[in-house]
Design a protein around this motif. Structure first.
Motif, mmCIF file in Angstrom:
data_model
loop_
_atom_site.group_PDB
_atom_site.id
_atom_site.type_symbol
_atom_site.label_atom_id
_atom_site.label_comp_id
_atom_site.label_asym_id
_atom_site.label_seq_id
_atom_site.Cartn_x
_atom_site.Cartn_y
_atom_site.Cartn_z
ATOM 1 N N UNK A 15 0.848 -1.190 0.000
ATOM 2 C CA UNK A 15 0.000 0.000 0.000
ATOM 3 C C UNK A 15 0.878 1.232 0.000
ATOM 4 N N UNK A 16 0.609 2.107 -0.934
ATOM 5 C CA UNK A 16 1.434 3.298 -1.090
ATOM 6 C C UNK A 16 0.562 4.533 -0.968
ATOM 7 N N UNK A 17 0.961 5.426 -0.063
ATOM 8 C CA UNK A 17 0.210 6.663 0.128
ATOM 9 C C UNK A 17 1.089 7.877 -0.062
ATOM 10 N N UNK A 18 0.716 8.712 -1.014
ATOM 11 C CA UNK A 18 1.306 10.045 -1.085
ATOM 12 C C UNK A 18 2.830 10.030 -1.198
ATOM 13 N N UNK A 19 3.370 9.030 -1.857
ATOM 14 C CA UNK A 19 4.818 8.814 -1.882
ATOM 15 C C UNK A 19 5.513 9.841 -2.786
ATOM 16 N N UNK A 20 6.503 10.518 -2.203
ATOM 17 C CA UNK A 20 7.186 11.585 -2.934
ATOM 18 C C UNK A 20 8.690 11.524 -2.706
ATOM 19 N N UNK A 21 9.445 11.748 -3.776
ATOM 20 C CA UNK A 21 10.898 11.850 -3.636
ATOM 21 C C UNK A 21 11.416 12.977 -4.514
ATOM 22 N N UNK A 55 4.897 -1.804 -13.459
ATOM 23 C CA UNK A 55 5.147 -0.373 -13.348
ATOM 24 C C UNK A 55 5.819 0.014 -14.660
ATOM 25 N N UNK A 56 5.024 0.582 -15.560
ATOM 26 C CA UNK A 56 5.483 0.770 -16.929
ATOM 27 C C UNK A 56 5.758 2.241 -17.205
ATOM 28 N N UNK A 57 6.943 2.535 -17.693
ATOM 29 C CA UNK A 57 7.243 3.918 -18.015
ATOM 30 C C UNK A 57 8.562 4.026 -18.739
ATOM 31 N N UNK A 58 8.770 5.140 -19.467
ATOM 32 C CA UNK A 58 10.030 5.315 -20.188
ATOM 33 C C UNK A 58 11.197 5.558 -19.224
ATOM 34 N N UNK A 59 12.399 5.622 -19.747
ATOM 35 C CA UNK A 59 13.572 5.903 -18.918
ATOM 36 C C UNK A 59 13.410 7.231 -18.197
ATOM 37 N N UNK A 60 13.765 7.247 -16.948
ATOM 38 C CA UNK A 60 13.690 8.492 -16.177
ATOM 39 C C UNK A 60 12.305 8.794 -15.644
ATOM 40 N N UNK A 61 11.383 7.846 -15.785
ATOM 41 C CA UNK A 61 10.002 8.076 -15.340
ATOM 42 C C UNK A 61 9.875 8.113 -13.823
ATOM 43 N N UNK A 62 10.805 7.448 -13.154
ATOM 44 C CA UNK A 62 10.747 7.373 -11.695
ATOM 45 C C UNK A 62 10.472 5.961 -11.190
ATOM 46 N N UNK A 63 10.644 4.989 -12.045
ATOM 47 C CA UNK A 63 10.362 3.585 -11.670
ATOM 48 C C UNK A 63 11.343 3.088 -10.614
ATOM 49 N N UNK A 64 12.633 3.266 -10.882
ATOM 50 C CA UNK A 64 13.645 2.768 -9.956
ATOM 51 C C UNK A 64 13.549 3.493 -8.613
ATOM 52 N N UNK A 65 13.355 4.805 -8.682
ATOM 53 C CA UNK A 65 13.237 5.576 -7.445
ATOM 54 C C UNK A 65 12.063 5.061 -6.619
ATOM 55 N N UNK A 66 10.944 4.781 -7.285
ATOM 56 C CA UNK A 66 9.785 4.238 -6.569
ATOM 57 C C UNK A 66 10.103 2.861 -5.987
ATOM 58 N N UNK A 67 10.673 1.999 -6.819
ATOM 59 C CA UNK A 67 10.991 0.643 -6.348
ATOM 60 C C UNK A 67 11.928 0.697 -5.140
ATOM 61 N N UNK A 68 12.883 1.611 -5.178
ATOM 62 C CA UNK A 68 13.818 1.724 -4.052
ATOM 63 C C UNK A 68 13.126 2.173 -2.782
ATOM 64 N N UNK A 69 12.122 3.042 -2.932
ATOM 65 C CA UNK A 69 11.395 3.479 -1.731
ATOM 66 C C UNK A 69 10.505 2.358 -1.215
ATOM 67 N N UNK A 70 9.915 1.595 -2.134
ATOM 68 C CA UNK A 70 9.048 0.486 -1.706
ATOM 69 C C UNK A 70 9.834 -0.585 -0.969
ATOM 70 N N UNK A 93 5.203 10.609 2.574
ATOM 71 C CA UNK A 93 4.401 9.463 2.177
ATOM 72 C C UNK A 93 4.738 8.208 2.943
ATOM 73 N N UNK A 94 3.977 7.165 2.634
ATOM 74 C CA UNK A 94 4.017 5.940 3.413
ATOM 75 C C UNK A 94 4.007 4.734 2.507
ATOM 76 N N UNK A 95 4.745 3.712 2.907
ATOM 77 C CA UNK A 95 4.713 2.436 2.202
ATOM 78 C C UNK A 95 4.445 1.340 3.214
ATOM 79 N N UNK A 96 3.449 0.519 2.950
ATOM 80 C CA UNK A 96 3.193 -0.630 3.810
ATOM 81 C C UNK A 96 3.352 -1.915 3.023
ATOM 82 N N UNK A 97 4.185 -2.794 3.561
ATOM 83 C CA UNK A 97 4.381 -4.112 2.976
ATOM 84 C C UNK A 97 3.625 -5.094 3.869
#
Ligand SMILES: Nc1ncnc2c1ncn2[C@@H]1O[C@H](COP(=O)(O)OP(=O)(O)O)[C@@H](O)[C@H]1O
Ligand SMILES: [Mg+2]
Lengths: 247, 306
Positions: free
Chosen positions: B5-11, B34-49, B58-62
């Protein structure tokens, strides 16, 4: 998760470090060759008692070996991209650093046997073996933690970290009573010596061999413990900051 | 309870917002793309998750566990394959797997069994005692995935797992993802490859510039971005384009040189019709291409909708 679990995981990290980093070039060069040559360069031709020399050599060996493993690990793992894997696993930064430190400590303790055996071969008597053992272990921890501070520079270049650490380590050798006893230094020299952790381990070695110490054993041990705590806290703080920059 | 669960996640990196107030959930047992072009923010999101970097807000719940408040506990039940990660090349495959087991506190006996199973499964058993530096890229990637599975995670995070691999390894990894999902693992997969997301995922989030444009099942997403695909065709003789307009599923016909560009939702069906048409009129097809829209196209289309 209990502390025991984290300690076990730290030990797993140490074993990994031992397998990978003990034989790396910079460790051999900065940990073994460098202090050996430095020592020879300053000792040859000077007429000093053997036990004085061996105590100095021992202090310097622990210093250089213990500070040579930890600074190699973080930049290398940044470069080889192992760090993110580690950061994703259920271990804290403190655990990772503890693991790296332990690998470094064992290296320092192991190599310090060389000057001790050399001393014994040359007829140096160890008057206080227990104090010597405690001193060596404590100093290895202290210098390994110091190495962690160098390695917190967020770079993947091992050479950069080695340069920074040499710039700090080299002057310390000259202010720590290795070549000239602390007691024979002028007042400013003594003040300078008192801020170097290397001074205290060298002094403890002198005490263990021939009781020619300048500080009391308690003072030296406390000083090393204090340096260890300060270095460790600083290392954890610095690495917490620098880790995200390495990914 | 959802898997993630992801809420309001910002980096933010300086003034630049890499991930911009994301909200989404990943359900148990699904493959979430999680589909997006290079630089979309996929890796940054995955790292926060996965608790590798800290979000600015923001918040991440596993599985209900807040990854910031309880990182060790949350990390314990996930497997992570970072985008550019590596195994330890100076260690053998076996030692890499054992190291992982120790990091996750898996008992020795269980670790041995699991490592053997995974090495067999990934066809690496023969090479288990070889140093990883002697492995090919595909073998390394398989090992990295095996490493992420040592703790038998409930949720597996894969950041562009097939990028830069040859066709065979890509295929193998895709099959593995499907199989792991069948075994009940929830999978969070980032990719810049639409086809890959389409083949593997139950739901896809389309992300660009740190924002999610849409989250939906692949088929539904396709419907929303319909008419962006086209078939390019040319015949040995000129044809009347009104014949083509009459075909089913045509959105638009454009002429470019001697070629005709047929915009459609169903390029496959269009190809059948074109083949039939050429037979019926005794024409020969000279060129026939189907084109899929770029991610950028899709993203633009999806954001226009909002
Ligand atoms: N550590 C960082 N410092 C500064 N900018 C970064 C950092 N990491 C990522 N970025 C920027 O954030 C954006 C998103 O990056 P990323 O999450 O890696 O994208 P993706 O994985 O979708 O290709 C990019 O513009 C990238 O340049
Ligand atoms: Mg990426």
């Amino acid at each position: 998760m209990t502390m025991i679990d984290q300690l076990k995981r730290a030990w797993a990290i140490s074993k990994k470090d031992i397998m990978i980093y003990y034989l790396k070039g910079p460790v051999i060069i900065f940990g073994l060759l460098f202090p050996a040559f430095l020592f020879l360069a300053f000792m040859i031709g000077r007429d000093l008692p053997v036990d004085f020399l061996i105590a100095g050599l021992l202090g310097m060996t622990i210093f250089f070996t213990s500070t040579s493993v930890t600074p190699v690990i973080a930049p290398t793992e940044t470069q080889t991209r192992n760090l993110e894997r580690l950061a994703a696993s259920p271990v804290s930064i403190t655990t990772i650093l503890l693991g790296d430190m332990l690998a470094s400590v064992l290296f320092g303790i192991g190599i310090s046997l060389v000057p001790i055996l050399l001393g014994i071969a040359l007829g140096v008597a160890i008057t206080h073996p227990f104090t010597l053992a405690v001193a060596i272990v404590l100093a290895s921890f202290c210098f390994s933690a110091m190495g962690l501070i160098f390695s917190s520079t967020p770079t993947s270049m091992t050479s950069t970290v080695m340069m920074i650490s040499t710039m700090v380590k080299f002057p310390l050798v000259f202010i720590s009573g290795i070549f000239i006893p602390v007691g024979e230094l002028p007042q400013w020299g003594r003040t300078l010596a008192s801020i170097s952790p290397l001074t205290y381990i060298t002094d403890l070695c002198r005490y263990s061999f021939q009781e020619t110490n300048y500080y009391s054993v308690q003072v030296s041990i406390s000083a090393l413990i204090m340096f260890l705590i300060i270095f460790m806290i600083a290392a954890v703080k610095l690495h917490e900051k620098s880790l995200p920059k390495r990914l | 309870m959802n898997a993630i669960e992801v809420n309001n996640l910002t980096k933010q990196f300086g003034n630049f917002t890499a991930v911009d107030h994301l909200d989404f959930e990943v359900e148990n047992g699904e493959i979430f793309g999680f589909l997006g072009p290079n630089g979309a923010g996929k890796t940054t999101t995955a790292r926060m998750l996965t608790g590798i970097i800290k979000p600015d807000s923001g918040q991440v719940r596993i599985k209900g566990i807040d990854i910031q408040q309880n990182p060790i506990k949350a990390k314990q039940i996930i497997g992570v394959v970072p985008e550019l990660s590596n195994a330890y090349t100076d260690l053998s495959a076996w030692n890499n797997l054992q190291f992982m087991a120790q990091l996750y506190g898996i008992p020795n006996k269980q670790a041995t069994k699991r490592a053997e199973e995974l090495l067999m499964k990934f066809d690496l058993y023969e090479r288990k005692d070889h140093k990883v530096k002697t492995f090919s890229k595909g073998m390394k990637q398989k090992l990295i995935i095996a490493m992420s599975l040592m703790n038998d995670p409930e949720i597996l995070f894969l950041d562009e797992p097939t990028s830069g691999l040859d066709v065979r390894s890509t295929r193998l990894i895709k099959d593995m993802v499907l199989e792991l999902n069948k075994e009940g693992k929830t999978i969070f997969l980032t990719t810049h490859d639409m086809e890959e997301a389409n083949q593997l995922c139950n739901r896809i989030a389309v992300i660009n510039h740190g924002n999610i444009a849409a989250i939906d099942a692949p088929e539904k997403l396709k419907m929303r971005i319909g008419g962006l695909e086209w078939v390019e065709v040319s015949f040995n003789m000129p044809v009347d384009s009104s014949d083509l307009h009459a075909m089913q599923g045509i959105v638009e016909v454009q002429k470019s040189g001697d070629k005709l560009r047929l915009y459609t939702d169903e390029p496959g069906r269009m190809v059948y019709q074109l083949v039939d048409y050429s037979r019926l009129n005794d024409l020969e097809i000279m060129t026939l291409n189907t084109m899929t829209p770029t991610l950028e196209d899709i993203f633009i289309k999806l954001t226009e909708e909002i």
